[in-house]
Scaffold this motif. Structure first.
Motif, PDB file in Angstrom:
ATOM      1  N   THR A 141       5.438  -4.513   8.136  1.00  0.00           N
ATOM      2  CA  THR A 141       5.540  -3.475   7.114  1.00  0.00           C
ATOM      3  C   THR A 141       4.493  -2.412   7.448  1.00  0.00           C
ATOM      4  OG1 THR A 141       3.926  -4.592   5.693  1.00  0.00           O
ATOM      5  CG2 THR A 141       6.239  -5.133   5.346  1.00  0.00           C
ATOM      6  N   PRO A 142       4.764  -1.134   7.097  1.00  0.00           N
ATOM      7  CA  PRO A 142       3.818  -0.082   7.491  1.00  0.00           C
ATOM      8  C   PRO A 142       2.461  -0.194   6.798  1.00  0.00           C
ATOM      9  CG  PRO A 142       5.615   0.834   6.175  1.00  0.00           C
ATOM     10  CD  PRO A 142       5.954  -0.594   6.432  1.00  0.00           C
ATOM     11  N   LEU A 143       2.476  -0.577   5.491  1.00  0.00           N
ATOM     12  CA  LEU A 143       1.226  -0.605   4.743  1.00  0.00           C
ATOM     13  C   LEU A 143       0.898  -2.011   4.240  1.00  0.00           C
ATOM     14  CD1 LEU A 143       1.446   2.602   2.538  1.00  0.00           C
ATOM     15  CD2 LEU A 143      -0.277   2.122   4.248  1.00  0.00           C
ATOM     16  N   LYS A 150       1.320  -5.441   3.364  1.00  0.00           N
ATOM     17  CA  LYS A 150      -0.028  -5.902   3.709  1.00  0.00           C
ATOM     18  C   LYS A 150      -0.957  -5.601   2.539  1.00  0.00           C
ATOM     19  CE  LYS A 150       0.340  -3.614   7.643  1.00  0.00           C
ATOM     20  NZ  LYS A 150       0.352  -3.135   9.069  1.00  0.00           N
ATOM     21  N   GLY A 151      -1.197  -4.307   2.338  1.00  0.00           N
ATOM     22  CA  GLY A 151      -1.900  -3.853   1.143  1.00  0.00           C
ATOM     23  C   GLY A 151      -3.123  -4.674   0.765  1.00  0.00           C
ATOM     24  N   SER A 156      -8.434  -0.543   9.489  1.00  0.00           N
ATOM     25  CA  SER A 156      -8.086   0.239  10.679  1.00  0.00           C
ATOM     26  C   SER A 156      -6.590   0.141  10.964  1.00  0.00           C
ATOM     27  CB  SER A 156      -8.886  -0.245  11.890  1.00  0.00           C
ATOM     28  OG  SER A 156      -8.391  -1.485  12.335  1.00  0.00           O
ATOM     29  N   ASP A 157      -6.019  -1.002  10.623  1.00  0.00           N
ATOM     30  CA  ASP A 157      -4.584  -1.225  10.846  1.00  0.00           C
ATOM     31  C   ASP A 157      -3.754  -0.299   9.949  1.00  0.00           C
ATOM     32  OD1 ASP A 157      -2.309  -3.960  10.093  1.00  0.00           O
ATOM     33  OD2 ASP A 157      -2.174  -2.421  11.637  1.00  0.00           O
ATOM     34  N   VAL A 158      -4.039  -0.312   8.654  1.00  0.00           N
ATOM     35  CA  VAL A 158      -3.214   0.510   7.754  1.00  0.00           C
ATOM     36  C   VAL A 158      -3.589   1.990   7.820  1.00  0.00           C
ATOM     37  CG1 VAL A 158      -2.620  -1.357   6.180  1.00  0.00           C
ATOM     38  CG2 VAL A 158      -4.624   0.016   5.721  1.00  0.00           C
ATOM     39  N   ALA A 159      -4.815   2.308   8.273  1.00  0.00           N
ATOM     40  CA  ALA A 159      -5.216   3.721   8.348  1.00  0.00           C
ATOM     41  C   ALA A 159      -4.372   4.481   9.364  1.00  0.00           C
ATOM     42  CB  ALA A 159      -6.698   3.830   8.706  1.00  0.00           C
ATOM     43  N   ARG A 160      -3.744   3.759  10.289  1.00  0.00           N
ATOM     44  CA  ARG A 160      -2.902   4.438  11.271  1.00  0.00           C
ATOM     45  C   ARG A 160      -1.755   5.208  10.609  1.00  0.00           C
ATOM     46  NH1 ARG A 160      -1.291  -0.107  15.388  1.00  0.00           N
ATOM     47  NH2 ARG A 160      -1.119  -1.234  13.422  1.00  0.00           N
ATOM     48  N   VAL A 161      -1.389   4.774   9.399  1.00  0.00           N
ATOM     49  CA  VAL A 161      -0.314   5.464   8.673  1.00  0.00           C
ATOM     50  C   VAL A 161      -0.729   6.895   8.342  1.00  0.00           C
ATOM     51  CG1 VAL A 161       0.942   5.484   6.482  1.00  0.00           C
ATOM     52  CG2 VAL A 161       0.679   3.354   7.755  1.00  0.00           C
TER      53      VAL A 161
END
Lengths: 198, 202
Positions: free
Chosen positions: B200-202, B12-13, B160-165
């Motif tokens: 993908t996670p990020l 995503k990044g 907010s989506d990637v911050a969950r990592v």
């Protein structure tokens, strides 16, 4: 014409590109330079606790140097004139900001400072300037994006000015870019501003 | 409509906000995802050796996620409709870029990474989101800027989506922004895109 006030520290860095835009456009503005002693009191009043911040009449304050520069560029006719040309313009602006932000402003040891700058020049800055020089020369225009001065030429001049505080010779490797900087510096409003700035 | 090709890694990044805009606007584009092993060969052909890059017909390739986002937002009407609205959108995106860049994703030393991430969250990310949440709540609007969906809403959603990592419950700390993100995710075109995109996670 709205009332403009720019809030920044009394340094060049991210505020100076904006001051240059006002100067070139011949637009009056309040150039508020924050002293370190004033900052703790002013900081919580800013949108994100940072500067620069642009106040436009009584509108919500506008933070982030890139947002401010692009907005004023459009307002004062110093933009590139289309969404796509503006995109290429801002891409360059972001690149200069990227490189400007990694310079060792806080390093007091002159030997370390010099070594860090040489490494940055060699590994990152010069390769990028090399690509820019080739493209700019091949394009055959007087300015970075199209045929007229934009806020990006001013940002580039600022970047070179700030970098020249660390290394006086780097631009000699890039004659077309060097010529651009001289052209920007020679513009009457810029010349006058630079002569008179703190 | 021009031919668009977006080149990025399979994550995503820095490309996802652009992908979300294309999805929401219903615009077809080539979503080129570069595999790790192909990158060394591709890198020198990119304008500044980095991704993402956007190709628009046969025009010079456009690098820098910020520039791509701004261009696509203007072309697809996610720019808030005026220079000033666009400036505020730009401001939000730049703040997210600023605070997000403080997270040491590339740090290999686990202890340093954890300490750096904690510092980024506590000293940069949470304070910025506190301010955005407060203003957004006080304003009482459905969207962040200009009373309609803009690049700023999609940028907050992606963050907010990637911050969950790095913080599993991140956006729940900010109820008004959380509600905005849920509204964004529920939009039919976005919902469909989210269901079908590579995971993908990020």
């Amino acid at each position: 014409m709205p009332n403009y006030k720019l809030l920044y520290f009394n340094v060049k860095a991210r505020g100076e590109s904006i001051r240059l835009i006002f100067a070139e456009a011949g637009i009056e503005f309040e150039d508020k330079r924050v002293e370190p002693s004033e900052w703790p009191e002013i900081k919580p009043t800013t949108p994100f606790g940072r500067v620069p911040v642009l106040y436009i009449d009584d509108k919500p304050p506008l933070a982030q140097s890139g947002a401010i520069a692009a907005y004023l560029g459009r307002e004062f006719g110093l933009d590139a004139g289309s969404s796509l040309a503006d995109a290429y313009a801002h891409m360059l602006f972001d690149s200069f900001d990227d490189f400007g932000s990694i310079l060792p402003y806080m390093e007091e040891d002159p030997v370390k400072r010099k070594a860090t700058v040489q490494e940055l020049l060699e590994k990152q800055i010069n390769p990028a300037l090399d690509k820019m020089e080739k493209k700019f020369k091949a394009g055959g225009n007087d300015f970075l994006v199209g045929k007229k001065l934009t806020y990006v030429d001013l940002a580039f001049w600022n970047f070179c000015d700030v970098l020249s505080d660390f290394d006086k010779t780097f631009l000699t490797n890039f004659p077309t870019l060097d010529a651009l900087c001289k052209r920007v510096a020679a513009r009457p409003n810029i010349k006058k501003y630079v002569e008179n700035r703190p | 409509m021009p031919n668009y090709k977006l080149v990025y890694f399979n994550s995503k990044g820095r490309a996802e906000v652009v992908r979300l805009m294309f999805a929401e606007a219903g615009i077809e584009f080539e979503d080129k995802r570069v595999q790790e092993e192909d990158w060394p060969q591709l890198k020198p052909t990119m304008p500044f050796g980095q991704l993402p890059v956007l190709y628009i017909d046969d025009k010079p390739p456009l690098p820098q996620s910020g520039a791509i986002e701004r261009y696509v937002a203007r072309e697809l009407n996610f720019d808030g409709g005026s220079s000033l609205a666009f400036a505020y959108i730009d401001m939000v995106c730049n703040v997210l870029e600023d605070v997000g860049s403080k997270v040491p994703f590339m740090e290999e030393d686990e202890a340093k990474k954890a300490a750096g991430t904690k510092d980024a969250l506590e000293n940069h990310i949470y304070p910025a989101f506190d301010k955005i949440e407060k203003k957004f709540k006080e304003g009482g609007e459905e969207f962040l800027i200009a009373k309609r969906l803009t690049l700023a809403d999609l940028a907050i959603f992606h963050f907010s989506d990637v911050a969950r990592v790095i913080d599993a419950n991140f956006i729940t700390k900010y109820p008004t922004l959380d509600a905005l993100c849920k509204r964004v995710a529920a939009r039919p075109s976005i919902k469909k895109y989210l269901e079908n995109r590579p995971k993908t996670p990020l």
